[in-house]
Design an enzyme around this catalytic site. Structure first.
Site, PDB file in Angstrom:
ATOM      1  N   ASP A  28       0.858  -1.186   0.000  1.00 18.34           N
ATOM      2  CA  ASP A  28       0.000   0.000   0.000  1.00 18.34           C
ATOM      3  C   ASP A  28       0.896   1.240   0.000  1.00 18.34           C
ATOM      4  OD1 ASP A  28      -3.219   0.583   1.109  1.00 18.34           O
ATOM      5  OD2 ASP A  28      -1.764   2.214   1.010  1.00 18.34           O
ATOM      6  N   HIS A  92      -9.903  -5.468  -3.099  1.00 19.92           N
ATOM      7  CA  HIS A  92      -8.574  -5.638  -2.519  1.00 19.92           C
ATOM      8  C   HIS A  92      -8.695  -5.980  -1.044  1.00 19.92           C
ATOM      9  CE1 HIS A  92      -9.676  -1.352  -2.416  1.00 19.92           C
ATOM     10  NE2 HIS A  92      -9.011  -1.273  -1.276  1.00 19.92           N
TER      11      HIS A  92
HETATM   12  P1  5GP Z   1      -9.943   1.465   0.295  1.00 24.30           P
HETATM   13  O1  5GP Z   1     -10.485   1.518  -1.114  1.00 24.30           O
HETATM   14  O2  5GP Z   1      -9.878   0.050   0.820  1.00 24.30           O
HETATM   15  O3  5GP Z   1     -10.692   2.373   1.228  1.00 24.30           O
HETATM   16  O4  5GP Z   1      -8.464   2.017   0.274  1.00 24.30           O
HETATM   17  C1  5GP Z   1      -7.658   1.955  -0.860  1.00 24.30           C
HETATM   18  C2  5GP Z   1      -6.208   1.748  -0.443  1.00 24.30           C
HETATM   19  O5  5GP Z   1      -5.421   1.770  -1.641  1.00 24.30           O
HETATM   20  C3  5GP Z   1      -5.641   2.833   0.486  1.00 24.30           C
HETATM   21  O6  5GP Z   1      -5.038   2.208   1.621  1.00 24.30           O
HETATM   22  C4  5GP Z   1      -4.610   3.577  -0.382  1.00 24.30           C
HETATM   23  O7  5GP Z   1      -3.481   3.999   0.341  1.00 24.30           O
HETATM   24  C5  5GP Z   1      -4.250   2.526  -1.429  1.00 24.30           C
HETATM   25  N1  5GP Z   1      -3.903   3.106  -2.727  1.00 24.30           N
HETATM   26  C6  5GP Z   1      -4.594   4.028  -3.416  1.00 24.30           C
HETATM   27  N2  5GP Z   1      -3.995   4.305  -4.582  1.00 24.30           N
HETATM   28  C7  5GP Z   1      -2.876   3.540  -4.629  1.00 24.30           C
HETATM   29  C8  5GP Z   1      -1.833   3.377  -5.593  1.00 24.30           C
HETATM   30  O8  5GP Z   1      -1.802   4.014  -6.650  1.00 24.30           O
HETATM   31  N3  5GP Z   1      -0.847   2.489  -5.299  1.00 24.30           N
HETATM   32  C9  5GP Z   1      -0.844   1.763  -4.133  1.00 24.30           C
HETATM   33  N4  5GP Z   1       0.170   0.914  -3.931  1.00 24.30           N
HETATM   34  N5  5GP Z   1      -1.820   1.884  -3.199  1.00 24.30           N
HETATM   35  C10 5GP Z   1      -2.819   2.768  -3.446  1.00 24.30           C
END
Ligand code: 5GP
Length: 129
Positions: A28, A92
């Protein structure tokens, strides 16, 4: 196309931990804790419970193996698991090394340098079987 599909196709870089035909795991970019890893099906589906039972079970199986590799790599009390998806609408699983409740609350964040991300991804990858 989701940002994670762009990572899967290589359009956007990531700190990759492991990959097979159906899943990818990468760090992340804004981790709750050192070792915070995302496990993503290559098939772009928004919600986890819209996966077929088989896809879901396979995702859990891949996540299990990644969690074992994280446990071997990052000192922690346990590896926690969370599924949210409110930010990125592509399934994810968050796998997060936990030492305290705050590590799973998505408000506490840690900063890592590029070198730290690279070496962490490599170390987890080396422990992946
Ligand atoms: P959620 O959709 O579960 O609320 O969170 C999405 C997660 O994806 C977050 O923890 C954020 O930091 C991570 N994230 C968002 N965009 C990217 C990216 O471009 N690359 C990576 N490695 N993680 C990402």
């Amino acid at each position: 196309m989701s940002i994670f599909t762009k990572i899967i196709t290589g359009e956007i870089p990531s700190y990759k931990v492991a990959e097979d035909d159906n899943f990818i795991a990468f760090l992340d970019i804004n981790p709750n804790a050192k070792g915070h890893t995302l496990v993503v099906p290559k098939k772009e589906e928004d919600k986890i419970f819209d996966l077929s039972k088989e896809e879901y079970k396979n995702l859990m199986d891949f996540s299990f193996r990644i969690a074992k590799a994280i446990e071997k790599t990052v000192p922690c009390k346990r590896v926690g698991m969370s599924v949210i998806g409110l930010e990125v609408p592509h399934v994810h699983v968050h796998l997060i090394p936990l030492n305290e409740m705050a590590d799973i609350q998505f408000t506490k964040k840690v900063k890592l340098t590029n070198d730290e991300f690279v070496s962490l991804a490599k170390s987890i990858s080396n422990n992946f079987i």
